[in-house]
Design a protein around this motif. Structure first.
Motif, PDB file in Angstrom:
ATOM      1  N   ASN B 185      -6.310  -0.397   1.123  1.00 32.40           N
ATOM      2  CA  ASN B 185      -6.818  -1.145   2.265  1.00 32.40           C
ATOM      3  C   ASN B 185      -5.636  -1.902   2.868  1.00 32.40           C
ATOM      4  O   ASN B 185      -5.089  -2.805   2.241  1.00 32.40           O
ATOM      5  N   PRO B 186      -5.233  -1.552   4.085  1.00 37.93           N
ATOM      6  CA  PRO B 186      -4.033  -2.173   4.672  1.00 37.93           C
ATOM      7  C   PRO B 186      -4.150  -3.691   4.785  1.00 37.93           C
ATOM      8  O   PRO B 186      -3.155  -4.393   4.667  1.00 37.93           O
ATOM      9  N   LYS B 192      -1.436   0.439  -5.380  1.00 40.72           N
ATOM     10  CA  LYS B 192      -0.990   0.117  -6.740  1.00 40.72           C
ATOM     11  C   LYS B 192       0.351   0.761  -7.097  1.00 40.72           C
ATOM     12  O   LYS B 192       1.108   0.229  -7.899  1.00 40.72           O
ATOM     13  N   LEU B 193       0.591   1.956  -6.566  1.00 36.50           N
ATOM     14  CA  LEU B 193       1.772   2.716  -7.010  1.00 36.50           C
ATOM     15  C   LEU B 193       3.053   2.156  -6.398  1.00 36.50           C
ATOM     16  O   LEU B 193       3.033   1.586  -5.305  1.00 36.50           O
ATOM     17  N   VAL B 210       4.456   5.558  -0.574  1.00 34.30           N
ATOM     18  CA  VAL B 210       4.791   4.147  -0.853  1.00 34.30           C
ATOM     19  C   VAL B 210       5.611   3.578   0.298  1.00 34.30           C
ATOM     20  O   VAL B 210       5.372   2.452   0.762  1.00 34.30           O
ATOM     21  N   GLU B 211       6.575   4.381   0.788  1.00 41.92           N
ATOM     22  CA  GLU B 211       7.407   3.953   1.917  1.00 41.92           C
ATOM     23  C   GLU B 211       6.538   3.709   3.157  1.00 41.92           C
ATOM     24  O   GLU B 211       6.692   2.707   3.851  1.00 41.92           O
ATOM     25  N   MET B 212       5.590   4.626   3.371  1.00 47.54           N
ATOM     26  CA  MET B 212       4.691   4.507   4.520  1.00 47.54           C
ATOM     27  C   MET B 212       3.820   3.251   4.392  1.00 47.54           C
ATOM     28  O   MET B 212       3.618   2.508   5.362  1.00 47.54           O
ATOM     29  N   VAL B 213       3.327   3.016   3.166  1.00 45.08           N
ATOM     30  CA  VAL B 213       2.475   1.850   2.918  1.00 45.08           C
ATOM     31  C   VAL B 213       3.262   0.554   3.167  1.00 45.08           C
ATOM     32  O   VAL B 213       2.735  -0.403   3.754  1.00 45.08           O
ATOM     33  N   ALA B 220       1.310  -4.381   9.751  1.00 44.91           N
ATOM     34  CA  ALA B 220       0.035  -5.096   9.676  1.00 44.91           C
ATOM     35  C   ALA B 220       0.258  -6.598   9.813  1.00 44.91           C
ATOM     36  O   ALA B 220      -0.514  -7.291  10.490  1.00 44.91           O
ATOM     37  N   GLU B 221       1.349  -7.082   9.169  1.00 53.18           N
ATOM     38  CA  GLU B 221       1.660  -8.503   9.263  1.00 53.18           C
ATOM     39  C   GLU B 221       2.000  -8.877  10.707  1.00 53.18           C
ATOM     40  O   GLU B 221       1.517  -9.878  11.244  1.00 53.18           O
TER      41      GLU B 221
END
Lengths: 182, 417
Positions: B185-186, B192-193, B210-213, B220-221
């Motif tokens: 959830n952004p 978690k990973l 992970v890089e994309m997240v 998002a911030e």
């Protein structure tokens, strides 16, 4: 054991008619075998149309010689293969009659005549065969060895000396004589 | 489970089993064929070795020699289980039968050889030689072959199971990754990973996600901050808009110079009040007043002074009436006051009160000077039977006011309905 007994019976069952003791069974074997020996040797290449055999014997064994001839003709009435069979008897004083023979069969012989026969056969490239196997040790080429079984008894040295060679299968079934010094 | 993973595993499994089975079948068949050919060749070789000797012995009349010879052959060849030599007439010359031999008629197979014996010179038939070799080697080979096949099958299955476990282990990472992506959830930034140091395909995909997240978290911030700013701006804009609306509404109903209601608002309100008066059958009076000689004031002292005079009169009017009354700037220097539940006598008193206050008022202008002004006032009362609309009331008030003007100004006239 069974074969040994058979050989002994054959030996004992001699022809009482003859001066010397000749087994008819043995004569029968010789009658069958002697012709084939010629055809299983390199002498076969020198044959024209007949196998000529000379039978030498002492005078008192002439009847046995005749029996042997009869047995040969009985076995090979029309010859063998493409060859006719001619068999003659000869005494040792007239062995020159046997010059054209391929095989000289010594049915019986005096010791004194043996070297003459051997030399004659050597000179004329004739195979020699004897009824008595002991004669192989004295220079005869072939005989029958009677032991646990009856097998051809061959002196290769004598035969090779005449530039005659025998069929391999024949050698395989035969007992080869070797001189003591060899 | 109908996933690609399952299909791939099943395909590989079936393919491997098929290949192993085919290979084993081909190998087994090849080994069996080669073994049979080898045995046939060996048997034939032995037969061809024996026959000339047998033939010679028979042709020479040395049958007894064959017994010895065949016995030696039997001794030398332990796989020989049956030997039979017949002469040309079918008489038995030699026979050997092993204890291990079963029924000879049942085992005539590739290990069985039968050959006629011919005279090498005359080619005449001398007899028949029959050999039967043991099947134990073949059976042993067959047994070994089956055992090896079984071993290979077991090893293959074990290897396949290991392969499946390995695949499951490999795809486990993918399953965890999928689950993590689904649960991500952004807003909560709950991925978690983390970056994996491994270089396999799943790890590469994981690292990319992970890089994309991480980038999504940053964006998002930024987006949250932007949204907060926008919300604040919207809130401010809304407040401003509400203020503007209020001002606009006020501007739409109030005269900006005097603070009294304007004519548009007055007309709209008077109609509503008239309807209430009609329904309740109560009294309603109207006062109309106009500043006397206002043109002279403008011409003499300027428009600024004229505006100050208007504001002073409006203030007096507004201070002289009740909260339930409605006063408006009706024209340039003309004012109207609507007095609900007030009869004409009451209205006259209020009108006179206003007139006197204006008369007494000293309006201070630029330079510290002051001037006196007066107003002419007209008063009338609503008549339930005659007045259809409010215009007729205004009209009577206007006539009363002009009557005051004509009578010398600075006075109050009443025009009864």
């Amino acid at each position: 054991m069974k074969k040994f007994l058979a050989a002994a019976v054959f030996s004992c069952f001699s022809l009482s008619l003859f001066a010397n003791s000749f087994s008819e069974e043995m004569l029968n074997i010789y009658a069958k075998l002697s012709v084939r020996f010629v055809l299983m040797s390199t002498l076969k290449d020198e044959l024209s149309e007949s196998v000529n055999i000379c039978i030498g014997s002492k005078a008192e064994d002439e009847r046995a010689a005749t029996t042997l001839i009869d047995l040969m003709h009985e076995h090979y009435p029309a010859g063998i293969g493409e060859y006719k069979i001619y068999v003659i008897k000869s005494d040792y004083s007239n062995i020159n009659f046997c010059k054209e023979a391929s095989l000289f069969f010594v049915l019986s012989i005096e010791d004194i005549d043996l070297p003459k026969v051997i030399t004659f056969a050597q000179e004329n490239k004739i195979l020699t065969m004897s009824y008595d196997q002991v004669l192989v040790e004295d220079g005869i080429d072939i005989s029958l060895f009677i032991g646990r079984e009856i097998r051809p008894y061959i002196s290769l040295a004598n035969i090779f000396a005449k530039d005659i060679y025998l069929d391999n299968v024949l050698l395989r079934v035969s007992k080869i004589y070797k001189k003591q010094e060899e | 489970m109908k996933s690609i993973q399952f299909k791939i595993i099943l395909s590989i499994l079936l393919f491997v089993l098929f290949i192993i089975g085919l290979e084993r079948y081909q190998l087994s068949k090849s080994i069996r064929t080669q073994f049979i050919e080898f045995k046939k060749s060996k048997n034939e070789l032995l037969m061809n070795t024996i026959i000339p000797v047998i033939s010679l012995n028979l042709s020479l009349g040395l049958e007894s020699a064959n017994d010895e010879y065949l016995e030696s052959i039997v001794t030398q060849n332990s796989d020989l289980v049956y030997v039979r030599l017949l002469d040309n007439n079918g008489n038995l010359l030699y026979e050997f039968e092993s204890k291990t031999l079963k029924d000879i008629d049942e085992i005539k197979d590739f290990n069985h050889c039968e050959k006629s014996i011919n005279d090498t010179i005359t080619d005449a038939s001398l007899g028949v030689l029959e050999l039967q070799f043991s099947n134990s080697e073949y059976e042993q080979m067959h047994s070994t072959n089956e055992r090896i096949g079984l071993q290979i099958t077991i090893i293959s299955i074990v290897l396949l199971l290991l392969f499946l476990l390995f695949l499951k282990h490999v795809f486990k990472g993918l399953a965890v990754l999928t689950q993590s992506v689904l649960e991500y959830n952004p807003k909560e930034n709950n991925f978690k990973l983390r970056q994996s140091p491994k270089k396999d395909e799943v790890s590469l995909i994981q690292n990319a996600i992970v890089e994309m997240v991480n980038r999504i978290a940053i964006y998002a911030e930024v987006l949250d901050n932007t949204n907060a700013l926008l919300e604040e701006k919207v809130r401010q804009r809304t407040l401003e808009l509400e203020e503007s609306n209020k001002e606009l509404k006020l501007l739409a109903s109030v005269d900006p110079l005097t603070g009294l209601y304007n004519r548009r608002y007055f007309t709209k309100s008077s109609e509503q009040i008239l309807e209430i008066v009609k329904r309740n059958k109560t009294a309603l009076s109207t006062i109309m007043l106009d500043i006397d000689n206002f043109k002279n004031v403008n011409d003499t002292y300027g428009h600024k002074c004229g505006d100050d005079v208007i504001v002073s009169v409006a203030t007096i009017v507004n201070d002289s009436i009740r909260k339930s009354d409605i006063a408006c700037r009706f024209g340039g220097e003309e004012f109207v006051v609507l007095l609900p539940e007030t009869d004409i006598e009451g209205a006259y008193i209020i009108a006179e009160k206003i007139r006197k206050k204006v008369e007494e008022k000293r309006v201070v202008i630029e330079g510290g000077f002051y001037i006196n002004v007066s107003v002419s006032v007209g008063v009338t009362e609503y008549n339930l039977k005659k007045d259809i609309n409010f215009e007729s009331i205004i009209h009577r008030a206007d006539r009363a006011m002009y009557s005051s003007k004509e009578s010398g100004k600075n006075q109050t006239s009443v025009h009864s309905a």
